[in-house]
Design a protein around this motif. Structure first.
Motif, PDB file in Angstrom:
ATOM      1  N   GLU A 178       2.438   6.524   2.498  1.00  0.00           N
ATOM      2  CA  GLU A 178       1.015   6.732   2.254  1.00  0.00           C
ATOM      3  C   GLU A 178       0.193   5.675   2.985  1.00  0.00           C
ATOM      4  O   GLU A 178       0.684   4.596   3.290  1.00  0.00           O
ATOM      5  CB  GLU A 178       0.741   6.652   0.752  1.00  0.00           C
ATOM      6  CG  GLU A 178       1.506   7.674  -0.067  1.00  0.00           C
ATOM      7  CD  GLU A 178       1.304   7.489  -1.553  1.00  0.00           C
ATOM      8  OE1 GLU A 178       0.408   6.722  -1.962  1.00  0.00           O
ATOM      9  OE2 GLU A 178       2.053   8.107  -2.310  1.00  0.00           O
ATOM     10  N   ASN A 179      -1.057   5.989   3.240  1.00  0.00           N
ATOM     11  CA  ASN A 179      -2.007   5.035   3.835  1.00  0.00           C
ATOM     12  C   ASN A 179      -1.497   4.444   5.146  1.00  0.00           C
ATOM     13  O   ASN A 179      -1.521   3.236   5.353  1.00  0.00           O
ATOM     14  CB  ASN A 179      -2.321   3.898   2.851  1.00  0.00           C
ATOM     15  CG  ASN A 179      -2.798   4.408   1.516  1.00  0.00           C
ATOM     16  OD1 ASN A 179      -3.575   5.356   1.455  1.00  0.00           O
ATOM     17  ND2 ASN A 179      -2.330   3.813   0.455  1.00  0.00           N
ATOM     18  N   THR A 180      -1.047   5.301   6.047  1.00  0.00           N
ATOM     19  CA  THR A 180      -0.450   4.801   7.286  1.00  0.00           C
ATOM     20  C   THR A 180      -1.378   4.872   8.488  1.00  0.00           C
ATOM     21  O   THR A 180      -1.060   4.283   9.523  1.00  0.00           O
ATOM     22  CB  THR A 180       0.824   5.596   7.619  1.00  0.00           C
ATOM     23  OG1 THR A 180       0.487   6.980   7.757  1.00  0.00           O
ATOM     24  CG2 THR A 180       1.878   5.420   6.556  1.00  0.00           C
ATOM     25  N   ASN A 239       0.831  -1.213   0.000  1.00  0.00           N
ATOM     26  CA  ASN A 239       0.000   0.000   0.000  1.00  0.00           C
ATOM     27  C   ASN A 239       0.860   1.256   0.000  1.00  0.00           C
ATOM     28  O   ASN A 239       0.407   2.321   0.348  1.00  0.00           O
ATOM     29  CB  ASN A 239      -0.959  -0.001   1.189  1.00  0.00           C
ATOM     30  CG  ASN A 239      -0.246   0.185   2.506  1.00  0.00           C
ATOM     31  OD1 ASN A 239       0.966   0.043   2.602  1.00  0.00           O
ATOM     32  ND2 ASN A 239      -1.004   0.510   3.535  1.00  0.00           N
TER      33      ASN A 239
END
Length: 96
Positions: free
Chosen positions: A52-54, A35
């Motif tokens: 990103e997307n953490t 991701n």
């Protein structure tokens, strides 16, 4: 946090490890995820999630252990396990 603990936690999230490698300074492991997030796991037990997307990852990992916060870091690293002694001088190719 160890790499094995992180892999176990990731099983519950559905996020897969795309690539795993050691830091350039050989002080820890980087887990690059599918991701586009990364988990940096240091040999002294600290870990840091970035990319990103953490948000969901941080929330999941925080239930087990708080992540390392570089903003509050005092700059001291772990003590080396073994002393490092520089070489006495350049080697002589005729010395055996």
């Amino acid at each position: 946090m160890t790499v094995q603990q992180a892999e176990t936690i990731l099983l519950d999230t559905g996020v897969k490890i795309a690539f795993q490698h050691r830091f350039a300074g050989d002080r820890g492991t980087i887990l690059r995820l599918d991701n586009y997030a990364m988990i940096n796991i240091f040999d002294d037990g600290r870990y840091y999630i970035q990319g990103e997307n953490t948000d969901a990852l941080i929330a999941t990992f925080r239930r087990i252990e708080e992540p390392w916060d570089p903003d509050t870091w005092d700059g001291k690293g772990p003590k080396p396990l073994l002393p490092w002694f520089p070489p006495a001088g350049p080697p002589n190719r005729l010395d055996f």
